[in-house]
Design an enzyme around this catalytic site. Structure first.
Site, PDB file in Angstrom:
ATOM      1  N   PRO A  69      -2.530 -13.277  11.808  1.00  0.00           N
ATOM      2  CA  PRO A  69      -2.166 -13.601  13.190  1.00  0.00           C
ATOM      3  C   PRO A  69      -1.453 -12.368  14.121  1.00  0.00           C
ATOM      4  O   PRO A  69      -1.982 -12.053  15.157  1.00  0.00           O
ATOM      5  CB  PRO A  69      -1.622 -14.888  13.233  1.00  0.00           C
ATOM      6  CG  PRO A  69      -2.029 -15.570  11.935  1.00  0.00           C
ATOM      7  CD  PRO A  69      -1.900 -14.251  10.867  1.00  0.00           C
ATOM      8  N   ARG A  89       2.724 -17.101   2.705  1.00  0.00           N
ATOM      9  CA  ARG A  89       3.340 -15.826   1.579  1.00  0.00           C
ATOM     10  C   ARG A  89       4.849 -15.967   1.769  1.00  0.00           C
ATOM     11  O   ARG A  89       5.602 -16.640   2.465  1.00  0.00           O
ATOM     12  CB  ARG A  89       2.891 -14.594   1.972  1.00  0.00           C
ATOM     13  CG  ARG A  89       3.162 -14.338   3.463  1.00  0.00           C
ATOM     14  CD  ARG A  89       2.705 -12.651   3.735  1.00  0.00           C
ATOM     15  NE  ARG A  89       3.064 -11.999   5.031  1.00  0.00           N
ATOM     16  CZ  ARG A  89       2.235 -12.045   6.108  1.00  0.00           C
ATOM     17  NH1 ARG A  89       1.031 -12.731   6.054  1.00  0.00           N
ATOM     18  NH2 ARG A  89       3.132 -11.454   7.189  1.00  0.00           N
ATOM     19  N   GLN A 121       8.379 -13.297   0.271  1.00  0.00           N
ATOM     20  CA  GLN A 121       8.686 -11.741   0.441  1.00  0.00           C
ATOM     21  C   GLN A 121       9.538 -11.721  -1.038  1.00  0.00           C
ATOM     22  O   GLN A 121       9.768 -12.702  -1.669  1.00  0.00           O
ATOM     23  CB  GLN A 121       9.611 -11.437   1.477  1.00  0.00           C
ATOM     24  CG  GLN A 121       8.594 -10.966   2.605  1.00  0.00           C
ATOM     25  CD  GLN A 121       9.834 -10.356   3.783  1.00  0.00           C
ATOM     26  OE1 GLN A 121      11.034 -10.648   3.925  1.00  0.00           O
ATOM     27  NE2 GLN A 121       9.063  -9.335   4.556  1.00  0.00           N
ATOM     28  N   GLU A 134      15.389   0.900  12.088  1.00  0.00           N
ATOM     29  CA  GLU A 134      14.662   0.049  11.030  1.00  0.00           C
ATOM     30  C   GLU A 134      14.705   0.901   9.727  1.00  0.00           C
ATOM     31  O   GLU A 134      14.964   0.555   8.739  1.00  0.00           O
ATOM     32  CB  GLU A 134      13.568  -0.393  11.608  1.00  0.00           C
ATOM     33  CG  GLU A 134      12.748  -1.246  10.537  1.00  0.00           C
ATOM     34  CD  GLU A 134      11.242  -1.325  10.869  1.00  0.00           C
ATOM     35  OE1 GLU A 134      10.779  -2.310  10.301  1.00  0.00           O
ATOM     36  OE2 GLU A 134      10.798  -0.804  11.663  1.00  0.00           O
ATOM     37  N   ASP A 140       5.025  -3.172   3.535  1.00  0.00           N
ATOM     38  CA  ASP A 140       3.829  -2.980   4.392  1.00  0.00           C
ATOM     39  C   ASP A 140       3.718  -2.016   5.400  1.00  0.00           C
ATOM     40  O   ASP A 140       4.532  -2.063   6.420  1.00  0.00           O
ATOM     41  CB  ASP A 140       3.508  -4.379   5.015  1.00  0.00           C
ATOM     42  CG  ASP A 140       4.788  -4.838   5.617  1.00  0.00           C
ATOM     43  OD1 ASP A 140       5.807  -4.555   5.565  1.00  0.00           O
ATOM     44  OD2 ASP A 140       4.637  -6.089   6.243  1.00  0.00           O
TER      45      ASP A 140
END
Length: 544
Positions: free
Chosen positions: A275, A201, A203, A492, A308
């Protein structure tokens, strides 16, 4: 490729063209042959993740095997059924755990927040080839976000570059652009991050915006150097655009709308547990009551979005188990791809290829027309994502609505309506809230994120809503500075609604560091010195 009027080729040119297809086939295979923990460790990987040997599921995929993975796997198979076997001890014996960056860094809160960030850049910088394991090596130095994020991240890096630009770190901007160009040329696209488990994938496509920053530093002509890479990234996003039909309207990241328009969605080619969040994904799929592959695909597609996770992807707006990202045409993604098309047109003009410039201008024009048709709601006066399966907008208000304003795609009346809704519903004491829904997910209320503050502020400025833009910037900067002086950290994300609480939600604790927070904060202060924090003003007074 430009059409040449002169059809006389040298033998060398002919040989290059003959070998060119093999170049593009062979290079991506090199990345596929790298260490892939979820593939190379088999049942050992599954057991470590499912037994939660480490509190953070990302730890083991980032660990570096001390021998060939197949040898470690064979030892595991030989020992696992022996009395007293300890899985954690086995892993610690055969793997080097990922480093804890900045463990020796001490914050000095007597410094201004801008001085603190300047001290942080070297701490967050990684040198080429460091780490190993699942890390995809890059040729130049780069900046990581911080905390558990030990690798470069695609869309994060654009906002980090804003801060580097404010600090006149042109060489580091150049390095990061070259690293992303390297990833396009070797893997066929820019992965989510430079880990092998991110290869399926991407972004949000901010590469063209990164090139704009570099062009601001080095001149417009530099865009020509990166035109082949941007064309290749665009091809990745548009794969299938020529083959979708009314009966089969979607392929990978491309969707054909009923009127024949082409827009894009997020996607991931591997419908498997991530993962780095393996246990979380398996548990979600099991409790969802849905086909597991369907859940995994939509979870991964949302990870590609960068949001996400957020209720903007949920069918019931509440539960992650109802996630249906691949049904949705996101307003922000298509605004970004509009900018890619405009940038490709500029590059073609610089190359003197008028035909190609016109082609990309037409593609951009068509995308804008389709985006305004399918994502704008006259009733709400707002841009929404479009559910192409249901044939209607999702009607979930999110800050993604500022992206058409950022790229000047919206009409003035539309921009005014969006600005009004931002002021009425999204503006909170600490800045703009991501959505209006408290779902418990990190990309929802009450959290605010640096990249969306930047996009919102600049979007408002584009349409002369300067007073509101100033208010957003001021509230966000003050929130950042207050947290820094109280904790010594830049986070963040932030709780912008309750000034006394930290941000929360998501699969992991709030991280500090932090690349894009630093970048946006520095850029806002550099553009508006009146937002400079008090500690620096006090230092300047003392120096006079």
């Amino acid at each position: 490729m430009r059409h040449q009027k002169n059809h006389t080729f040298s033998h060398l040119t002919f040989l290059f063209l003959l070998l060119l297809p093999f170049t593009f086939v062979i290079q991506p295979l090199r990345a596929q042959q790298m260490y892939r923990p979820e593939r190379d460790l088999g049942e050992l990987f599954v057991q470590v993740q499912m037994q939660r040997v480490f509190p953070d599921s990302k730890t083991f995929p980032d660990a570096v095997p001390q021998a060939a993975p197949q040898q470690i796997l064979e030892k595991y198979r030989q020992q696992k059924d022996q009395p007293g076997f300890n899985l954690e001890a086995f892993v610690l014996e055969h793997f080097t755990m990922p480093p804890q960056p900045a463990s020796g860094f001490t914050t000095d809160t007597s410094l201004s927040v801008t001085q603190h960030i300047e001290r942080l850049w070297p701490i967050l910088t990684r040198e080429p080839g460091a780490d190993g394991g699942s890390l995809i090596p890059l040729p130049k130095p780069y900046i990581v976000p911080g905390g558990r994020f030990r690798e470069i991240y695609y869309w994060d890096s654009f906002f980090t570059m804003l801060g580097l630009q404010a600090n006149h770190e042109t060489q580091l901007i150049q390095h990061m652009v070259d690293n992303f160009t390297h990833l396009i040329n070797t893997t066929g696209h820019i992965p989510n991050g430079n880990r092998t488990y991110y290869l399926s994938r991407s972004q949000p496509p901010f590469y063209a915006l990164m090139l704009r920053i570099l062009a601001q530093q080095k001149g417009h002509e530099v865009l020509k150097t990166y035109a082949p890479a941007l064309r290749r990234e665009y091809a990745f996003w548009m794969d299938g655009a020529e083959t979708v039909t009314a009966d089969a309207p979607s392929h990978r990241r491309v969707v054909r709308l009923p009127d024949g328009s082409i827009l894009n969605r997020y996607w991931d080619d591997q419908p498997e547990p991530r993962p780095e969040s393996y246990l979380e994904d398996v548990e979600l799929a099991e409790q969802s009551g849905r086909k597991h592959e369907e859940v995994y695909r939509n979870i991964r597609a949302a990870a590609e979005s960068g949001w996400d996770f957020s209720s903007r992807w949920f069918a019931d707006q509440e539960n992650l188990s109802t996630i249906h990202t691949t049904d949705i045409i996101p307003v922000d993604l298509n605004a970004l791809l509009y900018h890619v098309e405009r940038t490709l047109a500029d590059m073609a003009s610089l190359e003197g290829n008028k035909e190609e410039a016109n082609k990309y201008e037409k593609l951009a024009k068509n995308r804008r027309k389709a985006l305004l048709k399918y994502t704008w709601s006259d009733d709400a006066g707002f841009f929404y994502d479009y559910d192409f399966v249901a044939g209607k907008t999702t009607d979930i208000p999110t800050l993604a609505a500022v992206f058409p304003l950022y790229f000047c795609m919206a009409k003035k009346k539309q921009a005014a309506a969006v600005a009004q809704k931002l002021q009425q519903d999204f503006l909170k004491p600490g800045g703009l809230v991501t959505t209006l829904n408290r779902s418990g997910q990190q990309w929802d209320s009450p959290n605010g994120w640096a990249p969306l503050q930047w996009m919102g502020v600049q979007a408002l400025r584009n349409y002369k809503h300067d007073q509101l833009a100033d208010e957003v910037a001021q509230r966000w900067v003050e929130k950042n500075e207050d947290i820094f002086h109280n904790t010594g950290k830049l986070m963040e994300k932030y709780n912008v609604q309750d000034m006394n609480l930290q941000a929360g939600g998501g699969e992991y604790p709030n991280q500090d560091g932090f690349g894009w927070t630093n970048g946006v904060l520095l850029k806002l202060i550099s553009l508006h010195p009146e937002l400079l924090d008090m500690s620096l003003q006090e230092l300047e007074k003392q120096a006079q």
